[in-house]
Design an enzyme around this catalytic site. Structure first.
Site, PDB file in Angstrom:
ATOM      1  CB  THR A  43      -0.916   0.011   1.236  1.00  0.00           C
ATOM      2  OG1 THR A  43      -1.621  -1.215   1.308  1.00  0.00           O
ATOM      3  CG2 THR A  43      -1.897   1.158   1.170  1.00  0.00           C
ATOM      4  CE1 TYR A 132      -1.670  -5.116   5.546  1.00  0.00           C
ATOM      5  CE2 TYR A 132      -1.300  -4.669   3.221  1.00  0.00           C
ATOM      6  CZ  TYR A 132      -1.449  -4.212   4.507  1.00  0.00           C
ATOM      7  OH  TYR A 132      -1.400  -2.864   4.772  1.00  0.00           O
ATOM      8  CE  LYS A 160       1.617  -4.424   6.664  1.00  0.00           C
ATOM      9  NZ  LYS A 160       1.824  -3.536   5.484  1.00  0.00           N
ATOM     10  CB  ILE A 202       5.319  -5.327   7.125  1.00  0.00           C
ATOM     11  CG1 ILE A 202       5.842  -6.754   6.964  1.00  0.00           C
ATOM     12  CG2 ILE A 202       5.298  -4.613   5.779  1.00  0.00           C
ATOM     13  CD1 ILE A 202       5.058  -7.616   5.995  1.00  0.00           C
TER      14      ILE A 202
END
Length: 291
Positions: A43, A132, A160, A202
């Site tokens: 992102t 994610y 994540k 992350i």
């Protein structure tokens, strides 16, 4: 496979195009500063504004420049299973160590649809998958029991977690097993995340403060919680400031302040951060000792 401070890399643009030279220098800086892996095309990397060709080129450049010094977790997410699979295959050809994949967004599948999506990806490509989970952006939450089913698939190695729900760390640890790699997706919550069994973060902030974020993660992994708390206090204003306007505007502004000739250019629909946001970033950089 993954632990420590892992920057979700910004993608530098200059005059509308991918600035490959700046990106390569930035990757070297990250590795030299202690980052333990790299995430291109997440992102923060503005992957949503890239063509498929651009996206795969950015991943390829990242792997090439890292040159085996640290692993690369390639952002490969899409709301179209076929496109996600194309990205995974391209990332695997480039030499990425894993793919980072959100559940499909906008079309908002059921939990059964999420499972079917990841089953199709695992069947179509054997590149390891990091889930994610970021329901604040996707409007889709991978439930704990769903994650346990996905974790039973050999190629799904971790998550994540950007749910912002600290309870999830323990719930997922019990459901998915201790070998399931949990990485925080929220810098401001990483301290608590690590205390409950996380292995790293992350990170957005690691773009700007890679050495401090690596030091923080080392302290957590070594159980030096007093040191980690002191670093959390030092970095917290920056964690907050980098989301004082739509990301990655503030982080690109911060990089333009701390690195020579780093472009702050964004692609529409993202726009430059407000004056108030820039002032907050400047103050946080001073607190962190980066200005």
């Amino acid at each position: 496979m993954f632990r420590g401070s892992i920057p979700a890399l910004v993608t530098p643009f200059r005059d509308g195009a991918f600035d490959e030279g700046t990106y390569r220098k930035f990757i070297d800086l990250q590795i030299e500063s202690g980052s333990s892996a790299l995430v291109p095309c997440g992102t923060t990397g503005e992957s949503a504004t890239m063509t498929i060709v651009e996206h795969d080129r950015v991943v390829s450049v990242c792997v090439e420049q890292a040159a085996g010094r640290v692993p690369v977790i390639a952002g490969c997410g899409s709301n179209d299973t076929r496109v996600a699979l194309e990205h995974m295959r391209a990332a695997q050809r480039a030499g990425a160590a894993a793919a980072l994949l959100v559940p499909p967004y906008y079309n908002r599948p059921s939990q059964a649809g999420i499972i079917a999506h990841f089953e199709a990806l695992a069947e179509g490509c054997d590149l390891p998958i990091m889930l994610y989970n970021v329901p604040g952006r996707t409007s889709v939450d991978i439930h704990v029991d769903t994650m346990a089913r996905l974790a039973a698939m050999p190629s799904v190695i971790g998550v994540k977690d950007a749910t912002g729900n600290a309870v999830r760390v323990t719930a997922q640890r019990l459901a998915c097993g201790t070998d399931f790699c949990q990485l925080s997706g929220n810098d401001d919550m990483a301290l608590g995340f690590m205390a409950m069994g996380g292995l790293g973060c992350i990170s957005v902030t690691a773009n700007v403060a890679p050495a401090l974020c690596a030091e923080f993660q080392d302290a957590c992994l070594e159980g030096r919680w007093g040191d980690a708390l002191a670093l959390q206090d030092k970095l917290f204003p920056l964690h907050t400031a980098l989301f004082s306007d739509a990301s990655p505007g503030p982080v690109k502004y911060a990089l333009s302040r701390v690195l020579s000739d780093f472009p702050s250019e964004l692609r529409l629909p993202m726009t430059e951060p407000s004056a108030a946001s820039r002032a907050q970033v400047d103050a946080a950089l001073l607190t962190a000792g980066l200005l």
